[in-house]
Design a protein around this motif. Structure first.
Motif, PDB file in Angstrom:
ATOM      1  N   SER A 151       0.818  -1.224   0.000  1.00 52.26           N
ATOM      2  CA  SER A 151       0.000   0.000   0.000  1.00 52.26           C
ATOM      3  C   SER A 151       0.842   1.260   0.000  1.00 52.26           C
ATOM      4  CB  SER A 151      -0.930   0.009   1.220  1.00 52.26           C
ATOM      5  OG  SER A 151      -1.800  -1.100   1.203  1.00 52.26           O
ATOM      6  N   HIS A 152       1.963   1.255   0.702  1.00 53.60           N
ATOM      7  CA  HIS A 152       2.791   2.454   0.740  1.00 53.60           C
ATOM      8  C   HIS A 152       4.260   2.097   0.917  1.00 53.60           C
ATOM      9  CE1 HIS A 152       0.713   2.274   4.882  1.00 53.60           C
ATOM     10  NE2 HIS A 152       1.810   1.573   4.977  1.00 53.60           N
ATOM     11  N   TYR A 279      -3.872  10.137   1.155  1.00 53.30           N
ATOM     12  CA  TYR A 279      -4.522   9.342   0.119  1.00 53.30           C
ATOM     13  C   TYR A 279      -5.663  10.137  -0.509  1.00 53.30           C
ATOM     14  CZ  TYR A 279      -2.125   5.416   2.351  1.00 53.30           C
ATOM     15  OH  TYR A 279      -1.173   4.579   2.877  1.00 53.30           O
ATOM     16  N   THR A 283      -4.783   8.289  -6.021  1.00 54.85           N
ATOM     17  CA  THR A 283      -3.557   7.696  -5.504  1.00 54.85           C
ATOM     18  C   THR A 283      -3.362   6.295  -6.069  1.00 54.85           C
ATOM     19  OG1 THR A 283      -3.769   8.954  -3.462  1.00 54.85           O
ATOM     20  CG2 THR A 283      -2.306   7.046  -3.428  1.00 54.85           C
ATOM     21  N   PHE A 285      -1.216   2.746  -5.857  1.00 54.35           N
ATOM     22  CA  PHE A 285      -0.502   1.974  -4.845  1.00 54.35           C
ATOM     23  C   PHE A 285       0.579   1.110  -5.504  1.00 54.35           C
ATOM     24  CE2 PHE A 285      -4.688   2.844  -3.058  1.00 54.35           C
ATOM     25  CZ  PHE A 285      -4.348   3.350  -1.812  1.00 54.35           C
ATOM     26  N   PRO A 286       1.695   0.948  -4.829  1.00 54.72           N
ATOM     27  CA  PRO A 286       2.047   1.526  -3.521  1.00 54.72           C
ATOM     28  C   PRO A 286       2.407   3.005  -3.624  1.00 54.72           C
ATOM     29  CG  PRO A 286       3.878   0.245  -4.355  1.00 54.72           C
ATOM     30  CD  PRO A 286       2.763   0.053  -5.332  1.00 54.72           C
TER      31      PRO A 286
END
Length: 467
Positions: A151-152, A279, A283, A285-286
């Motif tokens: 995710s990040h 977010y 956005t 991902f990641p």
């Protein structure tokens, strides 16, 4: 243990009066420190007239970063004689000393393991349980927990942050102990506690009761420096995944903790860092996320101070304490820590030597070699030197000698030739050897009885034949 204060009075010099004409108290504190650096363990109090504008009207006492305090006092109410003036100033000076110097509560906190809890105040008990015990060195580990790498991608400049926020404190604390700092990033690391969703706040929450269950699952993945016996201070930065974000910590009153962090006594601290506001619908991902290290390190620095034993001070009304700033610790705070660590080390070394003496009295056949005798002599000599330096107010030397006393006393007590298992008292010998030899003795005794009876029978038969 007794302590005393030595008080001296004098008039300010011309240069000191010029320094007191600075626009504010912080500048005056710096100027006074440049003029004459106070000795370690001392406190210099400057008495200002009530009309002085150097500090605010509602402030009576200003405590600076160094070993200097400014006190506003109306001399006209004290009388005209010198004795009357000094007697009137004494209560104000005593309050300043209770804040800036070693006090009775500090002694109780340093000796918390050897006194009854009933004699301790709640603040002293909390401080003594929170801080790590005195040690020659400490390992500090900063860990970034990323439970959702898909995710990040988290970016943190931990090296620059440590140099800017933590290293100044460690440099000043180098007189107390040696420090080593490292960092790591742990992926797929979760807290081990499922947060609850609060519909009213539209956020996930961790209650104060659940915080105790957060550390154990994470600690298994932290690792430790097996090559070092020094205590480890862990500081964890947790970035929740998007499905559990934002995540807030709540105290026992169900209020959100402003720092969104908590600390565990003699272990470390954990901070939850929310990035949900970064977010949006576009956005991808990641997502690349940069962490605001100034916000994070401010929390970790406050937790580090508490864990190292820099006690929280609660000044009375009318007192203003200047924050430690970039230095991380004020000079008078460091003095209080040196007092506390020295007293703690002296008590620990004394207890170790006393335990060794009791052990030798209980076990009469124990063997003492020359190496152990020399270590005991070194410990006693260092203890006497540490106490002498404490009486003289030389805190740096007192701490050094007290650490040498601990090292020598522990070397003597834990010497391989003094292992308690190698030297049993007489009662322990009987308790161990009787169950071992008693089953073997029974058949031997029965055999001897049988032989004795047979010999008597043979003698009786010989006498009967002669007759």
């Amino acid at each position: 243990m007794k302590y005393r204060y030595e008080t001296k009075y004098r008039t300010a010099t011309i240069m000191e009066e010029d320094a007191l004409n600075q626009p504010n108290a912080a500048e005056a504190d710096k100027s006074l420190h440049v003029l004459s650096e106070s000795a370690c363990g001392s406190v210099v109090v400057y008495v200002l007239p009530e009309s002085s504008t150097l500090i605010a009207e509602d402030i009576k006492v200003y405590v600076g970063l160094k070993r200097t305090a400014l006190v506003k006092f109306e001399l006209r109410k004290a009388g005209t004689g010198l004795k009357e003036v000094l007697s009137a100033i004494d209560p104000e000076v005593e309050q300043v000393v209770q804040i800036m110097s070693f006090s009775h509560q500090d002694i109780i906190a340093a000796l918390s393991n050897r006194i009854r809890l009933a004699k301790m105040s709640r603040e002293s008990l909390v401080d003594s349980m929170r801080a790590f015990k005195s040690s020659p060195g400490y390992e500090i580990t900063f860990s970034l927990l990323n439970p959702s790498p898909q995710s990040h991608r988290l970016q943190w400049d931990i090296e620059a942050a440590v140099q800017q926020y933590i290293q100044p404190l460690l440099d000043k604390m180098s007189i107390v102990a040696n420090f080593s700092v490292d960092s790591q990033i742990l992926y797929y690391a979760v807290l081990g506690v499922n947060p609850r969703f609060d519909k009213t706040a539209s956020a996930y929450t961790l209650s104060a009761d659940s915080l105790a269950h957060v550390i154990n699952p994470v600690e298994a993945r932290l690792g430790s420096n097996a090559a070092s016996s020094n205590p480890v201070l862990n500081f964890l930065l947790y970035v929740p995944d998007p499905h559990h974000s934002p995540l807030f910590i709540r105290d026992h009153r169900k209020w959100e903790v402003p720092s969104n962090a908590f600390h565990s006594p003699r272990w470390g601290g954990i901070m939850v860092y929310n990035v949900n506001d970064m977010y949006n619908n576009d956005t991808s991902f990641p997502a690349d996320l940069n962490i605001d290290m100034s916000k994070v390190m401010g929390v970790f620095l406050a937790q580090l101070r508490l864990l190292l034993g820099i006690q929280q001070v609660h000044p009375p009304k009318g007192f203003e304490l200047q924050g430690p700033g970039s230095a991380g610790v004020a000079d008078w705070e460091l003095d209080r820590l040196l007092w506390s660590r020295s007293v703690e080390n002296v008590a620990t070394a004394s207890a170790t030597i006393t335990s060794l003496s009791q052990l030798l009295d209980e076990i009469g056949n124990i063997v003492i070699n020359d190496n152990i005798a020399q270590q005991v002599l070194n410990a006693v000599t260092s203890l006497q030197a540490a106490i002498a330096e404490l009486e003289a107010g030389n805190l740096a030397f007192a701490l050094q000698y007290s650490r040498e006393a601990i090292l020598a006393s522990e070397c003597a007590f834990f010497d391989p030739s003094l292992l308690h298992l190698l030297y049993f008292p007489d009662d322990q010998k009987f308790a161990i050897y009787i169950p071992l030899f008693l089953p073997m003795c029974v058949p031997i005794l029965l055999s001897l009885l049988k032989i004795f009876s047979e010999m008597r029978q043979m003698r009786a038969e010989k006498r009967a034949k002669k007759d």
